[in-house]
Motif scaffolding. Structure first.
Motif, PDB file in Angstrom:
ATOM      1  N   ALA A 172     -61.392 -21.618  18.470  1.00 31.50           N
ATOM      2  CA  ALA A 172     -60.737 -21.033  17.089  1.00 31.50           C
ATOM      3  C   ALA A 172     -61.699 -19.942  16.534  1.00 31.50           C
ATOM      4  O   ALA A 172     -62.941 -19.832  16.553  1.00 31.50           O
ATOM      5  CB  ALA A 172     -60.770 -22.318  16.115  1.00 31.50           C
ATOM      6  N   GLN A 183     -49.494 -20.948  13.555  1.00 31.96           N
ATOM      7  CA  GLN A 183     -49.361 -20.708  15.141  1.00 31.96           C
ATOM      8  C   GLN A 183     -49.005 -22.040  15.808  1.00 31.96           C
ATOM      9  O   GLN A 183     -49.388 -22.967  15.371  1.00 31.96           O
ATOM     10  CB  GLN A 183     -50.775 -20.116  15.639  1.00 31.96           C
ATOM     11  N   SER A 228     -49.681 -22.587  18.567  1.00 34.09           N
ATOM     12  CA  SER A 228     -50.914 -23.088  19.441  1.00 34.09           C
ATOM     13  C   SER A 228     -51.697 -24.177  18.509  1.00 34.09           C
ATOM     14  O   SER A 228     -52.588 -24.755  19.252  1.00 34.09           O
ATOM     15  CB  SER A 228     -51.659 -21.960  19.766  1.00 34.09           C
ATOM     16  N   GLU A 251     -52.112 -25.693  22.035  1.00 32.76           N
ATOM     17  CA  GLU A 251     -52.835 -24.575  22.647  1.00 32.76           C
ATOM     18  C   GLU A 251     -52.854 -24.659  24.204  1.00 32.76           C
ATOM     19  O   GLU A 251     -53.089 -25.911  24.707  1.00 32.76           O
ATOM     20  CB  GLU A 251     -54.177 -24.417  22.263  1.00 32.76           C
ATOM     21  N   THR A 259     -50.071 -10.848  15.707  1.00 32.20           N
ATOM     22  CA  THR A 259     -51.276 -11.947  15.330  1.00 32.20           C
ATOM     23  C   THR A 259     -51.601 -12.675  16.689  1.00 32.20           C
ATOM     24  O   THR A 259     -52.517 -13.281  16.569  1.00 32.20           O
ATOM     25  CB  THR A 259     -50.762 -12.741  14.272  1.00 32.20           C
ATOM     26  N   HIS A 260     -50.650 -12.401  17.697  1.00 27.23           N
ATOM     27  CA  HIS A 260     -50.934 -13.286  18.981  1.00 27.23           C
ATOM     28  C   HIS A 260     -52.163 -12.834  19.553  1.00 27.23           C
ATOM     29  O   HIS A 260     -52.842 -13.424  20.672  1.00 27.23           O
ATOM     30  CB  HIS A 260     -49.728 -13.234  19.714  1.00 27.23           C
ATOM     31  N   GLY A 320     -56.049 -14.481  18.587  1.00 26.24           N
ATOM     32  CA  GLY A 320     -56.919 -15.801  19.106  1.00 26.24           C
ATOM     33  C   GLY A 320     -56.368 -16.848  18.428  1.00 26.24           C
ATOM     34  O   GLY A 320     -55.424 -16.708  17.534  1.00 26.24           O
ATOM     35  N   GLN A 321     -57.047 -18.046  18.571  1.00 25.67           N
ATOM     36  CA  GLN A 321     -56.474 -19.494  17.850  1.00 25.67           C
ATOM     37  C   GLN A 321     -57.458 -19.432  16.624  1.00 25.67           C
ATOM     38  O   GLN A 321     -58.628 -19.180  16.397  1.00 25.67           O
ATOM     39  CB  GLN A 321     -57.004 -20.571  18.777  1.00 25.67           C
ATOM     40  N   HIS A 377     -56.804 -23.833  10.983  1.00 26.01           N
ATOM     41  CA  HIS A 377     -55.478 -24.462  10.326  1.00 26.01           C
ATOM     42  C   HIS A 377     -56.047 -25.608   9.544  1.00 26.01           C
ATOM     43  O   HIS A 377     -56.938 -26.086   9.579  1.00 26.01           O
ATOM     44  CB  HIS A 377     -54.389 -24.948  11.203  1.00 26.01           C
ATOM     45  N   HIS A 405     -44.251 -15.548  20.623  1.00 27.02           N
ATOM     46  CA  HIS A 405     -45.368 -15.936  21.355  1.00 27.02           C
ATOM     47  C   HIS A 405     -46.206 -17.122  20.637  1.00 27.02           C
ATOM     48  O   HIS A 405     -46.262 -17.325  19.412  1.00 27.02           O
ATOM     49  CB  HIS A 405     -46.515 -14.726  21.218  1.00 27.02           C
ATOM     50  N   ARG A 456     -49.128 -17.993  19.827  1.00 25.26           N
ATOM     51  CA  ARG A 456     -50.005 -17.591  18.890  1.00 25.26           C
ATOM     52  C   ARG A 456     -49.714 -16.708  17.894  1.00 25.26           C
ATOM     53  O   ARG A 456     -50.435 -16.359  16.919  1.00 25.26           O
ATOM     54  CB  ARG A 456     -51.217 -17.044  19.554  1.00 25.26           C
ATOM     55  N   THR A 457     -48.361 -16.457  17.783  1.00 21.76           N
ATOM     56  CA  THR A 457     -47.861 -15.503  16.630  1.00 21.76           C
ATOM     57  C   THR A 457     -47.569 -16.373  15.596  1.00 21.76           C
ATOM     58  O   THR A 457     -47.104 -17.388  15.430  1.00 21.76           O
ATOM     59  CB  THR A 457     -46.551 -14.993  17.028  1.00 21.76           C
TER      60      THR A 457
END
Length: 302
Positions: free
Chosen positions: A3, A162, A164, A168, A197-198, A201-202, A205, A238, A240-241
């Motif tokens: 993250a 996201q 993910s 993830e 934004t993908h 990365g992670q 949140h 995506h 991660r979007t």
């Protein structure tokens, strides 16, 4: 992927392309699929207008039938840390103040095992042709499909997030395809995306009333691009979007369904529904459920 701290809105705008809806949209059957895949990989999102038109009436019928059934079952619902679960597999979360009942539906129990119409829509050849251009020739479903409903007069918002954060993956992860079942504008809870934004990365949140989301002080709605559309429009995004949707302020429900597809060799490495229960598994857990192969072949290693 580890993250990373959430960037400020100013840094987001400096680092991301200034995409518009026009940069992300195509008309089904009118553009080379290779070009669609290029946009998806560059922007992390796109919309194909009219792609799922022939499936809408049947899937919408099943979603709303499941919704009515779930509301009738609320007295038999069981409570968990994410909400109330009815016997037909639907999930309810707290309603806004002044609503007709204390719980509002979020996810219906409609899935590939309960709805032939939903399963048939997941096998739509024109849809899978696009997914294949992104993922390659071997494709499996991730989970059993997801159907969500925003009830009228304030149906739940979903904070920018996201996917993910919830699941993830080791590799590219699932390609999500959200389809509007009714004509949907911002007032009715249109999906918002933050193109590009993908590639960040992670992100970290936080817990929100609708489960994991990004801190809205650092990720305000103004950072996101609303994608309004008609029933049958399909939004690809995506894993991660960053995306989300505001409340439904109209007097009719807003149903959508989501298909997710991944490579058969991909797998979850971390996931959960809250900050506390989001765990990292690290290595491939062989007990993870395999999806349905919808294109190609699943090889079995020695």
């Amino acid at each position: 992927m580890p993250a990373v701290a959430n960037p400020t809105t100013t840094s987001i705008r400096k680092r991301l392309p200034a995409a518009t809806v026009a940069d992300l949209e195509f008309i089904a059957g009118e553009t080379e699929i290779s070009r669609m895949a290029e946009v998806f990989l560059e922007q992390g999102a796109m919309v194909i207008r009219g792609l799922m038109n022939r499936h809408i009436a049947a899937v919408r019928r099943d979603i709303m039938q499941t919704t009515d059934e779930a509301i009738a079952q609320l007295d038999s619902a069981t409570r968990s840390d994410v909400g109330w679960h009815t016997p037909n597999g639907s999930l309810f979360i707290p309603s806004p103040a002044g609503y007709v009942r204390q719980q509002q539906i979020m996810v219906t129990g409609t899935n590939y095992k309960t709805s032939a119409a939903l399963l048939q829509s997941a096998l739509e050849p024109a849809l899978l042709d696009i997914v294949e251009a992104i993922l390659g020739p071997n494709i499996e479903t991730f989970n059993l499909g997801q159907c969500l409903v925003k009830e009228p007069a304030g149906g739940h918002p979903k904070h920018l997030h996201q996917d993910s954060a919830y699941f993830e993956h080791r590799y590219l992860g699932p390609v999500g395809v959200l389809v509007y079942c009714v004509d949907t504008n911002v007032e009715r809870g249109a999906l918002h995306v933050v193109p590009g934004t993908h590639k960040l990365g992670q992100l970290d949140h936080v817990d929100t009333f609708s489960h994991l989301g990004l801190d809205d002080g650092e990720w305000p709605w103004e950072a996101a691009l609303p994608i309004e559309g008609n029933a049958g429009d399909a939004i690809f995004f995506h894993v991660r979007t960053v995306h989300g949707s505001k409340p439904n302020f109209t007097d009719t429900p807003r149903p959508v369904f989501i298909h997710r597809y991944r490579r058969p060799d991909d797998y979850i490495v971390a996931g959960g529904t809250t900050v506390e229960n989001r765990s990292a598994r690290g290595e491939h857990d062989a007990s993870q459920a395999q999806g349905l192969m919808v294109r190609g072949f699943r090889s079995q290693p020695d």
